[in-house]
Design an enzyme around this catalytic site. Structure first.
Site, mmCIF file in Angstrom:
data_model
loop_
_atom_site.group_PDB
_atom_site.id
_atom_site.type_symbol
_atom_site.label_atom_id
_atom_site.label_comp_id
_atom_site.label_asym_id
_atom_site.label_seq_id
_atom_site.Cartn_x
_atom_site.Cartn_y
_atom_site.Cartn_z
ATOM 1 N N GLY A 91 -43.665 59.040 65.833
ATOM 2 C CA GLY A 91 -43.916 59.464 64.456
ATOM 3 C C GLY A 91 -45.338 59.944 64.286
ATOM 4 O O GLY A 91 -45.624 61.139 64.365
ATOM 5 N N SER A 92 -46.251 59.005 64.102
ATOM 6 C CA SER A 92 -47.623 59.420 63.782
ATOM 7 C C SER A 92 -48.282 60.189 64.920
ATOM 8 O O SER A 92 -49.063 61.105 64.660
ATOM 9 C CB SER A 92 -48.468 58.219 63.347
ATOM 10 O OG SER A 92 -48.193 57.110 64.131
ATOM 11 N N ASP A 128 -35.542 57.672 59.759
ATOM 12 C CA ASP A 128 -35.700 56.241 59.483
ATOM 13 C C ASP A 128 -35.211 55.915 58.082
ATOM 14 O O ASP A 128 -35.821 56.322 57.092
ATOM 15 C CB ASP A 128 -37.176 55.852 59.621
ATOM 16 C CG ASP A 128 -37.622 55.841 61.066
ATOM 17 O OD1 ASP A 128 -37.014 55.117 61.865
ATOM 18 O OD2 ASP A 128 -38.574 56.577 61.399
ATOM 19 N N GLY A 141 -40.333 48.915 59.931
ATOM 20 C CA GLY A 141 -40.764 48.987 58.530
ATOM 21 C C GLY A 141 -41.791 50.074 58.256
ATOM 22 O O GLY A 141 -41.754 50.688 57.201
ATOM 23 N N PHE A 142 -42.679 50.309 59.210
ATOM 24 C CA PHE A 142 -43.768 51.251 58.944
ATOM 25 C C PHE A 142 -44.135 52.027 60.199
ATOM 26 O O PHE A 142 -44.043 51.494 61.309
ATOM 27 C CB PHE A 142 -45.015 50.500 58.453
ATOM 28 C CG PHE A 142 -44.760 49.748 57.177
ATOM 29 C CD1 PHE A 142 -44.857 50.382 55.945
ATOM 30 C CD2 PHE A 142 -44.364 48.414 57.216
ATOM 31 C CE1 PHE A 142 -44.577 49.700 54.770
ATOM 32 C CE2 PHE A 142 -44.076 47.721 56.046
ATOM 33 C CZ PHE A 142 -44.189 48.363 54.823
ATOM 34 N N GLY A 143 -44.584 53.259 59.985
ATOM 35 C CA GLY A 143 -45.137 54.040 61.081
ATOM 36 C C GLY A 143 -46.599 53.653 61.297
ATOM 37 O O GLY A 143 -47.184 52.899 60.508
ATOM 38 N N GLY A 148 -41.836 52.950 68.070
ATOM 39 C CA GLY A 148 -42.969 52.219 67.516
ATOM 40 C C GLY A 148 -44.194 52.323 68.405
ATOM 41 O O GLY A 148 -44.193 51.826 69.532
ATOM 42 N N GLY A 149 -45.205 53.026 67.922
ATOM 43 C CA GLY A 149 -46.461 53.108 68.657
ATOM 44 C C GLY A 149 -46.403 53.966 69.910
ATOM 45 O O GLY A 149 -47.257 53.836 70.788
ATOM 46 N N MET A 153 -34.597 53.086 55.343
ATOM 47 C CA MET A 153 -35.026 51.709 55.008
ATOM 48 C C MET A 153 -34.614 51.396 53.571
ATOM 49 O O MET A 153 -34.707 52.259 52.689
ATOM 50 C CB MET A 153 -36.535 51.588 55.129
ATOM 51 C CG MET A 153 -37.086 52.046 56.467
ATOM 52 S SD MET A 153 -38.837 51.666 56.606
ATOM 53 C CE MET A 153 -39.255 52.592 58.088
HETATM 54 C C1 DX5 Z 1 -40.718 52.101 62.200
HETATM 55 C C2 DX5 Z 1 -39.810 53.270 62.438
HETATM 56 C C3 DX5 Z 1 -40.353 54.250 63.375
HETATM 57 C C4 DX5 Z 1 -41.631 54.936 62.939
HETATM 58 C C5 DX5 Z 1 -42.415 55.152 64.192
HETATM 59 O O1 DX5 Z 1 -40.015 51.039 61.675
HETATM 60 O O2 DX5 Z 1 -38.566 52.831 62.960
HETATM 61 O O3 DX5 Z 1 -39.385 55.227 63.747
HETATM 62 O O4 DX5 Z 1 -41.453 56.170 62.291
HETATM 63 O O5 DX5 Z 1 -43.677 55.557 63.849
HETATM 64 P P1 DX5 Z 1 -44.870 55.515 64.902
HETATM 65 O O6 DX5 Z 1 -44.516 56.407 66.020
HETATM 66 O O7 DX5 Z 1 -46.031 56.016 64.090
HETATM 67 O O8 DX5 Z 1 -45.057 54.088 65.334
HETATM 68 ZN ZN ZN Z 2 -37.222 54.429 63.773
#
Ligand code: DX5
Ligand code: ZN
Length: 227
Positions: free
Chosen positions: A200-201, A38, A145-147, A179-180, A40
């Site tokens: 991700g998470s 990712d 933007g965020f995980g 995402g999620g 940013m």
């Molecule tokens: C968010 C990123 C994702 C992020 C996903 O903007 O593009 O790739 O790492 O994280 P999770 O799986 O925790 O939603």
């Molecule tokens: Zn991503």
């Protein structure tokens, strides 16, 4: 007929331990298909991550092919550099691009798969005509933007529409969600037609990332009846 051959899992290192990236990548390598990177810039999204130089280092130390997700302004100038740096797939946001066709062509000319990413508020009609041009479409299931955010179930109809068009085109265009994605949500996305999953998470917070990835694959496979 659909050309879906299986599912692809792409763990995101956004929320991994950045001080030990090479070990963090090794922890997921055996059970993953791609490493999701990712990028940013604090302009397109309110967060900053890896520079081009850092991305190049990560690409160099990853045994998995790297799927670069560029959440940056001006991708038309920069996207091609990620292909040149060795990313095997380069995804840029349609919302940030003035000339998506040119950028797609430049990425492909530099030997990478080319993909467009779509933010939650971007409508299907705004990118439908580009589908035949790309190797993959990324339908964001959170605001980029965020995980660690919650999966937006209201994106599922968009995933279904993209799947319908891909199947109609009879082309091997991958459909990614990001995402999620977790053991609770991956089946929903797979059933709607996604075949490529970023997590991700869910992966890096698990006691065993490897076991979580195997579970995610199993859930996605059975939901898409590919098992
Ligand atoms: C968010 C990123 C994702 C992020 C996903 O903007 O593009 O790739 O790492 O994280 P999770 O799986 O925790 O939603
Ligand atoms: Zn991503």
């Amino acid at each position: 007929m659909a050309l879906r051959e299986g599912v692809r899992l792409c763990p995101s290192i956004l929320n991994a331990d950045h001080a030990h990236l090479s070990q963090e990548i090794e922890r997921v390598a055996a059970s993953s298909d791609w490493l999701h990177l990712d990028v940013m810039d604090n302009i397109f999204v309110p967060n900053q991550t890896f520079s081009l130089t850092e991305s190049q280092e990560i690409i160099g130390l990853s045994s998995l092919p790297v799927d670069a997700h560029l959440m940056i302004a001006n991708p038309d100038e920069v996207a091609v550099r990620y292909a040149q740096a060795g990313a095997k797939s380069v995804t840029f946001h349609l919302e940030a691009s003035a000339d998506p066709l040119r950028t797609i062509a430049a990425i492909k000319e530099n030997g990478a798969r080319a993909a467009i990413a779509i933010k939650p508020k971007t409508l299907f009609s705004e990118f439908e005509s580009l589908l035949p041009e790309v190797d993959m479409v990324l339908v964001m299931t959170v605001e980029p933007g965020f995980g660690g955010q919650s999966f937006m179930q209201e994106m599922l109809p968009k995933v279904e529409l993209v799947r319908e068009v891909i199947d109609r085109l009879e082309r091997d265009i991958w459909l990614q969600v990001d995402g999620g994605i977790s053991a609770e949500t991956i089946a929903l996305a797979a059933r709607a037609g996604a075949d490529t999953f970023v997590a991700g998470s869910a992966v890096y917070k698990a006691e065993s990332p490897d076991a979580m990835l195997r579970l995610l694959r199993k859930l996605a496979m059975s939901a898409s009846s590919l098992e």
